[in-house]
Write a protein that holds these residues in place. Sequence first.
Motif, PDB file in Angstrom:
ATOM      1  N   TYR A 153      25.325  62.868  37.662  1.00  0.00           N
ATOM      2  CA  TYR A 153      25.522  63.995  36.724  1.00  0.00           C
ATOM      3  C   TYR A 153      25.908  63.098  35.492  1.00  0.00           C
ATOM      4  O   TYR A 153      27.053  62.321  35.210  1.00  0.00           O
ATOM      5  CB  TYR A 153      26.500  64.904  36.872  1.00  0.00           C
ATOM      6  CG  TYR A 153      26.048  65.887  38.266  1.00  0.00           C
ATOM      7  CD1 TYR A 153      25.499  67.126  37.972  1.00  0.00           C
ATOM      8  CD2 TYR A 153      26.063  65.455  39.453  1.00  0.00           C
ATOM      9  CE1 TYR A 153      25.082  67.946  39.127  1.00  0.00           C
ATOM     10  CE2 TYR A 153      25.611  66.186  40.390  1.00  0.00           C
ATOM     11  CZ  TYR A 153      24.993  67.304  40.363  1.00  0.00           C
ATOM     12  OH  TYR A 153      24.619  68.216  41.345  1.00  0.00           O
ATOM     13  N   CYS A 154      25.503  63.441  34.111  1.00  0.00           N
ATOM     14  CA  CYS A 154      25.780  62.846  33.024  1.00  0.00           C
ATOM     15  C   CYS A 154      25.721  64.064  31.731  1.00  0.00           C
ATOM     16  O   CYS A 154      24.748  64.439  31.508  1.00  0.00           O
ATOM     17  CB  CYS A 154      24.717  61.632  32.609  1.00  0.00           C
ATOM     18  SG  CYS A 154      25.405  60.683  31.356  1.00  0.00           S
ATOM     19  N   ALA A 155      26.808  63.914  31.076  1.00  0.00           N
ATOM     20  CA  ALA A 155      26.934  64.796  29.835  1.00  0.00           C
ATOM     21  C   ALA A 155      26.784  63.755  28.669  1.00  0.00           C
ATOM     22  O   ALA A 155      27.607  62.639  28.503  1.00  0.00           O
ATOM     23  CB  ALA A 155      28.424  65.520  29.718  1.00  0.00           C
ATOM     24  N   GLY A 202      33.794  66.788  44.479  1.00  0.00           N
ATOM     25  CA  GLY A 202      34.639  66.378  45.785  1.00  0.00           C
ATOM     26  C   GLY A 202      33.442  66.428  46.847  1.00  0.00           C
ATOM     27  O   GLY A 202      32.104  66.697  46.823  1.00  0.00           O
ATOM     28  N   ASP A 203      33.798  66.232  48.265  1.00  0.00           N
ATOM     29  CA  ASP A 203      32.762  66.023  49.415  1.00  0.00           C
ATOM     30  C   ASP A 203      32.107  67.454  49.353  1.00  0.00           C
ATOM     31  O   ASP A 203      30.912  67.588  49.437  1.00  0.00           O
ATOM     32  CB  ASP A 203      33.772  65.953  50.538  1.00  0.00           C
ATOM     33  CG  ASP A 203      33.405  64.584  50.914  1.00  0.00           C
ATOM     34  OD1 ASP A 203      32.280  63.821  50.943  1.00  0.00           O
ATOM     35  OD2 ASP A 203      34.276  63.877  51.986  1.00  0.00           O
ATOM     36  N   THR A 204      33.028  68.723  49.331  1.00  0.00           N
ATOM     37  CA  THR A 204      32.525  69.980  49.661  1.00  0.00           C
ATOM     38  C   THR A 204      32.562  70.746  48.558  1.00  0.00           C
ATOM     39  O   THR A 204      32.324  72.095  48.636  1.00  0.00           O
ATOM     40  CB  THR A 204      32.902  70.188  50.775  1.00  0.00           C
ATOM     41  OG1 THR A 204      34.615  70.162  50.547  1.00  0.00           O
ATOM     42  CG2 THR A 204      32.762  69.702  51.999  1.00  0.00           C
ATOM     43  N   PHE A 205      33.006  70.359  47.498  1.00  0.00           N
ATOM     44  CA  PHE A 205      33.172  71.495  46.269  1.00  0.00           C
ATOM     45  C   PHE A 205      33.100  70.492  45.001  1.00  0.00           C
ATOM     46  O   PHE A 205      32.844  69.361  44.916  1.00  0.00           O
ATOM     47  CB  PHE A 205      34.760  71.673  46.318  1.00  0.00           C
ATOM     48  CG  PHE A 205      35.798  70.764  46.013  1.00  0.00           C
ATOM     49  CD1 PHE A 205      36.057  70.588  44.719  1.00  0.00           C
ATOM     50  CD2 PHE A 205      36.346  69.799  46.874  1.00  0.00           C
ATOM     51  CE1 PHE A 205      37.147  69.501  44.699  1.00  0.00           C
ATOM     52  CE2 PHE A 205      37.141  68.938  46.951  1.00  0.00           C
ATOM     53  CZ  PHE A 205      37.573  68.630  45.573  1.00  0.00           C
ATOM     54  N   ALA A 206      32.879  71.386  43.989  1.00  0.00           N
ATOM     55  CA  ALA A 206      32.610  70.916  42.531  1.00  0.00           C
ATOM     56  C   ALA A 206      33.811  71.789  41.821  1.00  0.00           C
ATOM     57  O   ALA A 206      33.648  73.108  41.867  1.00  0.00           O
ATOM     58  CB  ALA A 206      31.221  70.952  42.012  1.00  0.00           C
ATOM     59  N   VAL A 207      34.442  71.184  40.699  1.00  0.00           N
ATOM     60  CA  VAL A 207      35.227  71.711  39.661  1.00  0.00           C
ATOM     61  C   VAL A 207      34.234  71.463  38.324  1.00  0.00           C
ATOM     62  O   VAL A 207      34.162  70.235  37.963  1.00  0.00           O
ATOM     63  CB  VAL A 207      36.539  71.100  39.542  1.00  0.00           C
ATOM     64  CG1 VAL A 207      37.425  71.586  38.544  1.00  0.00           C
ATOM     65  CG2 VAL A 207      37.457  71.427  40.747  1.00  0.00           C
ATOM     66  N   ILE A 208      34.235  72.503  37.744  1.00  0.00           N
ATOM     67  CA  ILE A 208      33.375  72.322  36.433  1.00  0.00           C
ATOM     68  C   ILE A 208      33.553  73.419  35.422  1.00  0.00           C
ATOM     69  O   ILE A 208      33.925  74.747  35.751  1.00  0.00           O
ATOM     70  CB  ILE A 208      31.630  72.327  36.547  1.00  0.00           C
ATOM     71  CG1 ILE A 208      30.908  72.203  35.618  1.00  0.00           C
ATOM     72  CG2 ILE A 208      31.282  73.436  37.578  1.00  0.00           C
ATOM     73  CD1 ILE A 208      29.465  71.754  35.815  1.00  0.00           C
ATOM     74  N   CYS A 209      33.655  73.104  34.174  1.00  0.00           N
ATOM     75  CA  CYS A 209      33.999  74.109  33.161  1.00  0.00           C
ATOM     76  C   CYS A 209      32.261  74.162  32.710  1.00  0.00           C
ATOM     77  O   CYS A 209      31.824  73.709  31.751  1.00  0.00           O
ATOM     78  CB  CYS A 209      34.773  73.539  31.958  1.00  0.00           C
ATOM     79  SG  CYS A 209      34.769  74.672  30.460  1.00  0.00           S
ATOM     80  N   SER A 225      21.937  72.709  40.946  1.00  0.00           N
ATOM     81  CA  SER A 225      21.992  71.445  41.559  1.00  0.00           C
ATOM     82  C   SER A 225      23.326  71.409  42.508  1.00  0.00           C
ATOM     83  O   SER A 225      23.119  70.940  43.683  1.00  0.00           O
ATOM     84  CB  SER A 225      21.926  70.371  40.584  1.00  0.00           C
ATOM     85  OG  SER A 225      22.008  69.135  41.178  1.00  0.00           O
ATOM     86  N   LEU A 226      24.177  71.862  41.967  1.00  0.00           N
ATOM     87  CA  LEU A 226      25.455  71.839  42.833  1.00  0.00           C
ATOM     88  C   LEU A 226      25.590  72.630  44.172  1.00  0.00           C
ATOM     89  O   LEU A 226      25.961  72.472  45.153  1.00  0.00           O
ATOM     90  CB  LEU A 226      26.773  72.146  41.972  1.00  0.00           C
ATOM     91  CG  LEU A 226      27.124  71.179  40.932  1.00  0.00           C
ATOM     92  CD1 LEU A 226      28.051  71.511  39.912  1.00  0.00           C
ATOM     93  CD2 LEU A 226      27.553  69.805  41.488  1.00  0.00           C
ATOM     94  N   ARG A 227      24.946  73.786  43.857  1.00  0.00           N
ATOM     95  CA  ARG A 227      24.716  75.019  44.700  1.00  0.00           C
ATOM     96  C   ARG A 227      23.820  74.412  45.801  1.00  0.00           C
ATOM     97  O   ARG A 227      23.981  74.592  47.023  1.00  0.00           O
ATOM     98  CB  ARG A 227      24.389  76.076  44.388  1.00  0.00           C
ATOM     99  CG  ARG A 227      25.555  77.093  43.635  1.00  0.00           C
ATOM    100  CD  ARG A 227      25.061  78.475  43.215  1.00  0.00           C
ATOM    101  NE  ARG A 227      26.069  79.078  42.362  1.00  0.00           N
ATOM    102  CZ  ARG A 227      25.806  79.228  40.929  1.00  0.00           C
ATOM    103  NH1 ARG A 227      24.486  78.695  40.619  1.00  0.00           N
ATOM    104  NH2 ARG A 227      26.784  79.680  40.193  1.00  0.00           N
ATOM    105  N   GLY A 228      22.818  73.666  45.331  1.00  0.00           N
ATOM    106  CA  GLY A 228      21.626  73.189  46.534  1.00  0.00           C
ATOM    107  C   GLY A 228      22.264  72.236  47.417  1.00  0.00           C
ATOM    108  O   GLY A 228      21.537  72.062  48.330  1.00  0.00           O
ATOM    109  N   ASP A 229      23.315  71.781  47.114  1.00  0.00           N
ATOM    110  CA  ASP A 229      23.918  70.743  47.982  1.00  0.00           C
ATOM    111  C   ASP A 229      25.175  71.199  48.767  1.00  0.00           C
ATOM    112  O   ASP A 229      26.042  70.516  49.129  1.00  0.00           O
ATOM    113  CB  ASP A 229      24.357  69.264  47.144  1.00  0.00           C
ATOM    114  CG  ASP A 229      23.227  68.629  46.476  1.00  0.00           C
ATOM    115  OD1 ASP A 229      22.165  68.567  47.066  1.00  0.00           O
ATOM    116  OD2 ASP A 229      23.353  68.162  45.327  1.00  0.00           O
ATOM    117  N   ASP A 230      25.142  72.697  48.613  1.00  0.00           N
ATOM    118  CA  ASP A 230      26.223  73.393  49.354  1.00  0.00           C
ATOM    119  C   ASP A 230      27.726  72.950  48.851  1.00  0.00           C
ATOM    120  O   ASP A 230      28.603  72.959  49.671  1.00  0.00           O
ATOM    121  CB  ASP A 230      26.004  73.055  50.829  1.00  0.00           C
ATOM    122  CG  ASP A 230      24.807  73.828  51.387  1.00  0.00           C
ATOM    123  OD1 ASP A 230      24.293  74.749  50.765  1.00  0.00           O
ATOM    124  OD2 ASP A 230      24.010  73.069  52.537  1.00  0.00           O
TER     125      ASP A 230
END
Length: 312
Positions: A153-155, A202-209, A225-230
């Motif tokens: 991921y890249c902003a 994280g392994d099982t989560f993502a923190v994002i604004c 994309s994040l949801r697709g990786d559970d």
Amino acid sequence: MKQTTNSILMIRPVAFRMNEQTAVNNYYQKVLDGLSPETVNAKAQQEFDAFVNKLRKVGVNVIVVEDTLEPNTPDSIFPNNWISFHENGDVVYYPMFAENRREERRDDILDVLEDEGFQINEGIMDYTAAEEDNVFLEGTGSLLLDRENGKAYCALSPRADEELMIEFCEDFEFTPVIFEAFQTVNGERKLIYHTNVMMCLGDTFAVICADCIDDKKERKMVLDSLRGDDKEIILITEEQVNNFAGNMLEVKGKNEKRFLVMSESAYKSLTKKQIAQLEAHVEIIHSSLDTIEACGGGSARCMMAEIFLPKA
């Protein structure tokens, strides 16, 4: 590939201060009035040492290297921008926006890691020639690597060039997920300088604004994309980003236990609900980094260069 590691490289500062060369597009930096450079550095060292102690206490393998007075490198405390270490033994050097940050690159650090039993491949993957063309990609500040799912991921920003990012992804077999992220500065929307300020994987989560991604299509693409990786998505606000709540890192301690590391200001900015969401995945470690955050415009995640190298 593993997403989290037990081993971290950290650089203890000797001349930490506000870096005027990075302040042009790092809007998180502040001038601390009335403090001498010596006082600022002493406070940064205290914060650094307390932080390292907290990590070691839970079993994180922290390899601390002392910075040197020469050359003058005020931001050396943030090594994750110029170097990364990979499971196949590769080491990568990245092109840096600020000229005085280019001086942070130190080959002797590789000797330290080899002495610690890590295996390093012959020949460094070196993208630093791009600096001659004013093209930059500042390591895992610019690149958020989902190693397990093979995504980066890249902003995009003055410190994260799209073409170079795609070249990196081709070299390391990552799928690029590219977008623009913004923050409000004096009423204007300006590009956020590093991806890892507004997002943590994280392994099982993502923190994002998600609010930082102004383009609705791009925002949907990143979240899909994040949801697709559970991954469970934990949304934070722009105000929380200003308190470095996006600048977190998941690490492993004793017995493979997973921890999420952040600053005290990041932790205090989170709601009870967000903390509960995170604690369903990891235990939280937080430490006061007020001086480092104010002068450096970076926080806990920036201070840790993850070591994924194989052991000899």
